[in-house]
Design a protein around this motif. Sequence first.
Motif, PDB file in Angstrom:
ATOM      1  N   LYS A  27       0.845  -1.190   0.000  1.00  0.00           N
ATOM      2  CA  LYS A  27       0.000   0.000   0.000  1.00  0.00           C
ATOM      3  C   LYS A  27       0.884   1.244   0.000  1.00  0.00           C
ATOM      4  N   TRP A  28       0.663   2.108  -0.991  1.00  0.00           N
ATOM      5  CA  TRP A  28       1.491   3.292  -1.154  1.00  0.00           C
ATOM      6  C   TRP A  28       0.855   4.487  -0.461  1.00  0.00           C
ATOM      7  N   SER A  29       1.701   5.343   0.090  1.00  0.00           N
ATOM      8  CA  SER A  29       1.262   6.628   0.633  1.00  0.00           C
ATOM      9  C   SER A  29       1.844   7.737  -0.239  1.00  0.00           C
ATOM     10  N   SER A  30       1.504   8.972   0.065  1.00  0.00           N
ATOM     11  CA  SER A  30       1.968  10.092  -0.758  1.00  0.00           C
ATOM     12  C   SER A  30       3.491  10.197  -0.779  1.00  0.00           C
ATOM     13  N   ILE A  31       4.121   9.987   0.357  1.00  0.00           N
ATOM     14  CA  ILE A  31       5.577  10.119   0.399  1.00  0.00           C
ATOM     15  C   ILE A  31       6.255   9.022  -0.416  1.00  0.00           C
ATOM     16  N   ASN A  32       5.635   7.844  -0.503  1.00  0.00           N
ATOM     17  CA  ASN A  32       6.195   6.777  -1.320  1.00  0.00           C
ATOM     18  C   ASN A  32       6.218   7.165  -2.794  1.00  0.00           C
ATOM     19  N   VAL A  33       5.210   7.901  -3.236  1.00  0.00           N
ATOM     20  CA  VAL A  33       5.167   8.363  -4.628  1.00  0.00           C
ATOM     21  C   VAL A  33       6.352   9.283  -4.911  1.00  0.00           C
ATOM     22  N   ASP A  56       5.333  17.039   2.723  1.00  0.00           N
ATOM     23  CA  ASP A  56       4.528  15.896   3.142  1.00  0.00           C
ATOM     24  C   ASP A  56       4.699  15.613   4.631  1.00  0.00           C
ATOM     25  N   ARG A  57       5.933  15.684   5.120  1.00  0.00           N
ATOM     26  CA  ARG A  57       6.176  15.445   6.551  1.00  0.00           C
ATOM     27  C   ARG A  57       5.551  16.549   7.405  1.00  0.00           C
ATOM     28  N   LEU A  58       5.578  17.792   6.910  1.00  0.00           N
ATOM     29  CA  LEU A  58       4.943  18.885   7.643  1.00  0.00           C
ATOM     30  C   LEU A  58       3.442  18.665   7.743  1.00  0.00           C
ATOM     31  N   LEU A  59       2.819  18.298   6.637  1.00  0.00           N
ATOM     32  CA  LEU A  59       1.368  18.052   6.640  1.00  0.00           C
ATOM     33  C   LEU A  59       1.023  16.870   7.543  1.00  0.00           C
ATOM     34  N   LEU A  60       1.910  15.880   7.598  1.00  0.00           N
ATOM     35  CA  LEU A  60       1.651  14.724   8.453  1.00  0.00           C
ATOM     36  C   LEU A  60       1.732  15.107   9.922  1.00  0.00           C
ATOM     37  N   VAL A  61       2.640  16.020  10.265  1.00  0.00           N
ATOM     38  CA  VAL A  61       2.707  16.510  11.638  1.00  0.00           C
ATOM     39  C   VAL A  61       1.446  17.302  11.983  1.00  0.00           C
ATOM     40  N   SER A  77      -5.661  13.294   7.108  1.00  0.00           N
ATOM     41  CA  SER A  77      -6.932  13.781   6.587  1.00  0.00           C
ATOM     42  C   SER A  77      -6.766  14.873   5.537  1.00  0.00           C
ATOM     43  N   HIS A  78      -5.561  15.433   5.415  1.00  0.00           N
ATOM     44  CA  HIS A  78      -5.330  16.503   4.442  1.00  0.00           C
ATOM     45  C   HIS A  78      -5.356  15.940   3.021  1.00  0.00           C
ATOM     46  N   SER A  79      -5.930  16.709   2.095  1.00  0.00           N
ATOM     47  CA  SER A  79      -6.091  16.235   0.714  1.00  0.00           C
ATOM     48  C   SER A  79      -4.755  16.000   0.019  1.00  0.00           C
ATOM     49  N   LEU A  80      -3.702  16.749   0.407  1.00  0.00           N
ATOM     50  CA  LEU A  80      -2.398  16.578  -0.225  1.00  0.00           C
ATOM     51  C   LEU A  80      -1.648  15.346   0.272  1.00  0.00           C
ATOM     52  N   LEU A  81      -2.181  14.671   1.279  1.00  0.00           N
ATOM     53  CA  LEU A  81      -1.546  13.454   1.792  1.00  0.00           C
ATOM     54  C   LEU A  81      -2.074  12.195   1.116  1.00  0.00           C
ATOM     55  N   THR A  82      -2.880  12.354   0.068  1.00  0.00           N
ATOM     56  CA  THR A  82      -3.391  11.214  -0.682  1.00  0.00           C
ATOM     57  C   THR A  82      -2.467  10.888  -1.846  1.00  0.00           C
ATOM     58  N   CYS A  83      -2.521   9.643  -2.303  1.00  0.00           N
ATOM     59  CA  CYS A  83      -1.689   9.238  -3.441  1.00  0.00           C
ATOM     60  C   CYS A  83      -2.084   9.984  -4.711  1.00  0.00           C
ATOM     61  N   ARG A  84      -3.372  10.240  -4.870  1.00  0.00           N
ATOM     62  CA  ARG A  84      -3.820  10.950  -6.062  1.00  0.00           C
ATOM     63  C   ARG A  84      -3.211  12.345  -6.119  1.00  0.00           C
ATOM     64  N   ALA A  85      -3.242  13.047  -4.997  1.00  0.00           N
ATOM     65  CA  ALA A  85      -2.647  14.383  -4.957  1.00  0.00           C
ATOM     66  C   ALA A  85      -1.146  14.311  -5.218  1.00  0.00           C
ATOM     67  N   ALA A  86      -0.485  13.307  -4.656  1.00  0.00           N
ATOM     68  CA  ALA A  86       0.952  13.149  -4.864  1.00  0.00           C
ATOM     69  C   ALA A  86       1.276  12.897  -6.334  1.00  0.00           C
ATOM     70  N   LEU A  87       0.440  12.133  -7.019  1.00  0.00           N
ATOM     71  CA  LEU A  87       0.652  11.876  -8.445  1.00  0.00           C
ATOM     72  C   LEU A  87       0.494  13.157  -9.258  1.00  0.00           C
ATOM     73  N   VAL A  88      -0.476  13.986  -8.889  1.00  0.00           N
ATOM     74  CA  VAL A  88      -0.661  15.264  -9.589  1.00  0.00           C
ATOM     75  C   VAL A  88       0.545  16.168  -9.368  1.00  0.00           C
ATOM     76  N   VAL A  89       0.998  16.280  -8.105  1.00  0.00           N
ATOM     77  CA  VAL A  89       2.164  17.103  -7.794  1.00  0.00           C
ATOM     78  C   VAL A  89       3.401  16.578  -8.529  1.00  0.00           C
ATOM     79  N   THR A  90       3.530  15.265  -8.589  1.00  0.00           N
ATOM     80  CA  THR A  90       4.669  14.656  -9.283  1.00  0.00           C
ATOM     81  C   THR A  90       4.648  14.987 -10.767  1.00  0.00           C
TER      82      THR A  90
END
Length: 331
Positions: free
Chosen positions: A52-58, A117-122, A128-141
Motif C-alpha cells: 500500500k502506497w502513501s503520498s511520500i512513497n510516490v 509531506d512530513r509537515l502536513l503529516l505533523v 486527513s489533508h487532501s495533499l496526503l493522498t496518493c492521487r494528490a501526490a501523483l498530480v504534484v509529481t
Amino acid sequence: MASQHDNMEYNCWHVDDLLERYYLSPFYGVEFCIGFLGNLLVVIGYVFCLPKWSSINVYLFNLAVSDLFFLCTLPRLSYLYANGKSETNPYTCVINRYLLHVNLYSSILFMVWISMDRLLLVMHPSKSHSLLTCRAALVVTGLSWLAVNVQVAPMIAFMIQDHQRGNWSMCKDFASLEADQDTLGYSLGLTLTGYILPLVGICVFSHRITLLLRIREAALQRQKPSYGRPVRVIRAAAVMFLVLYTPYHVMRNVQIVAHTHWPGLSQCSRVLIKALYIVTRPVAFFHSVINPVFYFFMGDQFRGLLLGKLRKLIRMRQTITLSRPPVGIPT
C-alpha cells in the motif's frame, strides 16, 4: 623568465585534461557502482515489497527512478573521459546532458515535496489533508516533471545550437557552450528557480516542523515526539544539497563568465577556472549516491518491509541449500 612563464602556461593547458581522465572518470565510475545498486534496490523494493502506497512513497519512488536513469549515463561518460575521447553522437550527447540536469533539479524539487509531506503529516496525523493522498501526490509529481522539463528545455536548445555550429562533432558541457544567446542569464535564472528557491523551501518546511513539534512536546509534557527522526533527515537533506550543489552552481556561472563575458582573461586563468568547475561536477551528482539513505528513513514502513523481504529470501535460500543431498550420495 619568459621560459618559466611559457612552462606555466603549457602546464595550465593540461590541468583540465588531467582532471577529466584521472578525476572525473574514476569518480563517475564509483558513483555508478554504489548509486546504481542502492537506487535499483529501492525501485525493486517499492514495486515488489510495498503493498500500500502513501503520498511520500510516490515522491520517493520518482526520486529513485530519476537517480537510476541518470546513473545509467555515467559508465559511458567514465569511459570517454578515461580514454580522452569526446562524445561524437549528438543524440547521445543531448540525451546525456538532458538526463543529468533533469535529475539535478528534480532531486531537490522532490525533496521539497517530501518535506512538505512530513509537515502536513505533523499537522494532520490522521492523514486527513487532501495533499496526503496518493492521487494528490501523483498530480504534484506530474506537475514537477513538467516544471523541471520546462526549466531544462532552453539548455537543450543551446546545446543543439552549439552542435550545429560545430558540425555536430563536439559534445560540450553547458558552461562551455558557444551559444549566441545569453547563457549566463539563463544559468543564473536556473540557479535561482532550480536550486536556491527549492533549498529555501526545504529549510522553511524543516523549521516549521521543528516549531510544531516543540509546541506538541510542551503540550504533552515533554513526551518524546513521534516525528523527530524525519525532522533530522530533512535537515540532513538541506545540508546535503547546500554542500553538494552550491560549489557547482557558483563555478558553473563563473565558468560561463570566464568563457563568454571576460575576453581579457588569460588562457591559464580560463583553464584553472574550468578545472575548478570540473572538480565540482561529480560532487554535485553525488546526491544520487546518498539519496537511498533517505528512502530507508523517510518511507512509511518501507525499511521494515524491505528488510523483512530480504530475510525471507535468505531463509528460503538456506532451506533450499539444506534440503539438497550431499554431493556423491544417491537420492
